[in-house]
Design a protein around this motif. Structure first.
Motif, short mmCIF file in Angstrom:
data_model
loop_
_atom_site.label_atom_id
_atom_site.label_comp_id
_atom_site.label_asym_id
_atom_site.label_seq_id
_atom_site.Cartn_x
_atom_site.Cartn_y
_atom_site.Cartn_z
N ALA A 14 0.80 -1.24 0.00
CA ALA A 14 0.00 0.00 0.00
C ALA A 14 0.83 1.28 0.00
O ALA A 14 0.35 2.34 0.39
N TYR A 15 2.11 1.15 -0.41
CA TYR A 15 2.91 2.36 -0.61
C TYR A 15 2.81 2.77 -2.08
O TYR A 15 2.76 1.91 -2.96
N ARG A 16 2.82 4.05 -2.32
CA ARG A 16 2.61 4.56 -3.67
C ARG A 16 3.93 4.99 -4.32
O ARG A 16 4.84 5.44 -3.64
N ILE A 17 3.98 4.81 -5.65
CA ILE A 17 5.09 5.39 -6.40
C ILE A 17 4.68 6.84 -6.68
O ILE A 17 3.65 7.09 -7.31
N CYS A 18 5.46 7.77 -6.17
CA CYS A 18 5.06 9.18 -6.25
C CYS A 18 5.80 9.93 -7.35
O CYS A 18 6.81 9.46 -7.88
N LYS A 19 5.28 11.10 -7.66
CA LYS A 19 5.92 12.00 -8.63
C LYS A 19 7.35 12.30 -8.20
O LYS A 19 8.28 12.24 -8.98
N ASN A 20 7.49 12.62 -6.91
CA ASN A 20 8.82 12.82 -6.35
C ASN A 20 9.40 11.44 -6.02
O ASN A 20 8.99 10.78 -5.06
N LYS A 21 10.37 11.03 -6.84
CA LYS A 21 10.88 9.64 -6.72
C LYS A 21 11.62 9.37 -5.41
O LYS A 21 11.92 8.24 -5.07
N GLU A 22 11.95 10.44 -4.70
CA GLU A 22 12.68 10.29 -3.44
C GLU A 22 11.78 9.78 -2.31
O GLU A 22 12.25 9.38 -1.26
N ASP A 93 1.43 -10.78 9.34
CA ASP A 93 2.41 -10.15 10.22
C ASP A 93 2.21 -8.64 10.11
O ASP A 93 2.64 -8.02 9.15
N ALA A 94 1.55 -8.08 11.10
CA ALA A 94 1.21 -6.66 11.03
C ALA A 94 2.47 -5.80 10.91
O ALA A 94 2.46 -4.74 10.28
N ASN A 95 3.58 -6.28 11.50
CA ASN A 95 4.81 -5.49 11.45
C ASN A 95 5.38 -5.38 10.05
O ASN A 95 6.29 -4.59 9.80
N ALA A 96 4.86 -6.21 9.15
CA ALA A 96 5.34 -6.16 7.76
C ALA A 96 4.46 -5.24 6.92
O ALA A 96 4.57 -5.22 5.69
N GLY A 97 3.56 -4.53 7.54
CA GLY A 97 2.70 -3.59 6.81
C GLY A 97 1.48 -4.29 6.20
O GLY A 97 1.19 -5.44 6.51
N TYR A 98 0.79 -3.57 5.34
CA TYR A 98 -0.42 -4.14 4.73
C TYR A 98 -0.05 -5.33 3.85
O TYR A 98 0.91 -5.26 3.10
N PRO A 99 -0.83 -6.40 3.94
CA PRO A 99 -0.49 -7.60 3.15
C PRO A 99 -0.89 -7.50 1.68
O PRO A 99 -0.46 -8.32 0.88
#
Ligand code: SF4
Ligand code: SF4
Ligand code: SF4
Length: 324
Positions: A14-22, A93-99
């Motif tokens: 659930a992380y996005r690739i953003c316009k700002n690549k950093e 494993d919640a610590n691994a973020g959204y599955p």
């Protein structure tokens, strides 16, 4: 700084690739759109600690925490873990973020917690659906709305669930004021006619909005205790052929709706075009034909006798020139 990032995994979390690549942004799901203040504090803390302080409210009732550095993802995952637990999001494993990020947050209007017109607790039903179908990589959109006003705009979803009520009449309480006829005509579908000073409801015209029960001064009309739903399917936004979902089953029950949605995952698994980056369900239904979808969707579904199902469903929507 060069980081060894597995983009596919990161997007799945659930992380996005953003316009700002950093940097990236994390989408936080809130099934049924209800969250408590203490959980919002967690969202806020993540934004202030690892993001740039900004939070975007998404159209699907989630949060998008902006300006997160790629190298902080593991730490953000740890911070988001209690949020996932308290919102009862399924995970290994919640610590691994959204599955998974494919199946989108189950959105819902405020429902009968607050709204007089609502036929049911939209958040509770949304959470039940979330529990049944998330996590999954397939791109499914499900939304619920408490009554035919459709404040949640569920017809732009693959599955739009609209609350209905069956109005019950206790004729002994009726004082023949005609208010139900007037309200049904003015606000809804005109399903009530006064005949010999008594209201008669045309079931085929009734959309279960409950205005008669809400407006009857003597409570001669009341809502049935049973919950009923209209299931509209295969609405979509997007490029090729955006369209509204069309009704398929009216006066459906909760269990059948959950089963139909679950069955649709099997159908998609069988027919999705894996050569495409992603294929929305509606396009698969367009390709296989509705009857094939229907066969899969109804497997082991035991619709109540009172449900009304359309044999076939037709969609229109908008098409760009040259697109079939
Ligand atoms: S859709 Fe109906 S139940 Fe939901 S908020 Fe709007 S009026 Fe209320
Ligand atoms: S609003 Fe109630 S009391 Fe008035 S006609 Fe209708 S059922 Fe009878
Ligand atoms: S539920 Fe709505 S549509 Fe049905 S009779 Fe009552 S007011 Fe009319």
């Amino acid at each position: 700084m060069t980081l060894d990032i597995n983009i596919k995994n990161i997007k799945k979390n659930a992380y996005r690739i953003c316009k700002n690549k950093e940097e990236t942004a994390l989408r936080v799901r809130v099934p049924g759109g209800e969250i408590t203040g203490d959980l919002i504090e967690i969202v806020s803390k993540i934004a202030n600690t690892y993001g740039d302080g900004r939070i975007h409210l998404t159209t699907r009732q989630g949060f998008e925490i902006l300006g997160i550095k790629w190298e902080d993802i593991d730490k953000v995952n740890l911070m988001v873990a209690p949020l996932m637990d308290k919102l009862e999001i399924n995970h290994v494993d919640a610590n691994a973020g959204y599955p998974a990020a494919g199946t989108r947050n189950i959105a819902a209007c405020i429902g009968n917690k607050v709204c007089l017109k609502a036929q049911y607790n939209t958040t509770e039903f949304a959470k039940k659906i979330e529990k049944s179908i998330f996590p999954h990589d397939f791109h499914f959109k499900v939304a619920l709305t408490g009554c035919p006003n459709d404040c949640q705009k569920v017809r732009s979803n693959d599955f739009g669930i609209i609350g209905m009520t069956l109005p019950k009449l206790d004729i002994s309480k009726c004082v023949s004021c005609g208010r139900c006829e007037k309200k049904c005509k003015g606000l809804s579908t005109g399903a009530i006619k006064m005949v010999n000073y008594k209201p008669q409801r045309d079931h085929d015209r009734c959309i279960g909005c409950g205005e008669c029960a809400l407006n009857c001064p003597t409570s001669a009309w009341t809502r049935d205790a049973e919950k009923y739903y209209r299931l509209a399917i295969m609405g979509r936004t997007g490029k090729r052929n955006p369209r509204l979902a069309e009704d398929w089953i009216i006066w459906a029950d909760e269990a059948s709706i959950i089963k139909i949605i679950k069955n649709t995952y099997d159908y998609v698994d069988k027919y999705i075009d894996r050569s495409l980056p992603k294929e929305h369900i509606g396009y698969i239904v367009d390709r296989t034909g509705f009857m094939e979808f229907k066969k899969w969707a109804l497997k082991d579904v035991d619709l109540p006798e009172y449900s009304v199902m359309k044999n076939n469903v037709y969609w229109s929507g908008m098409k760009y020139p040259g697109i079939k």
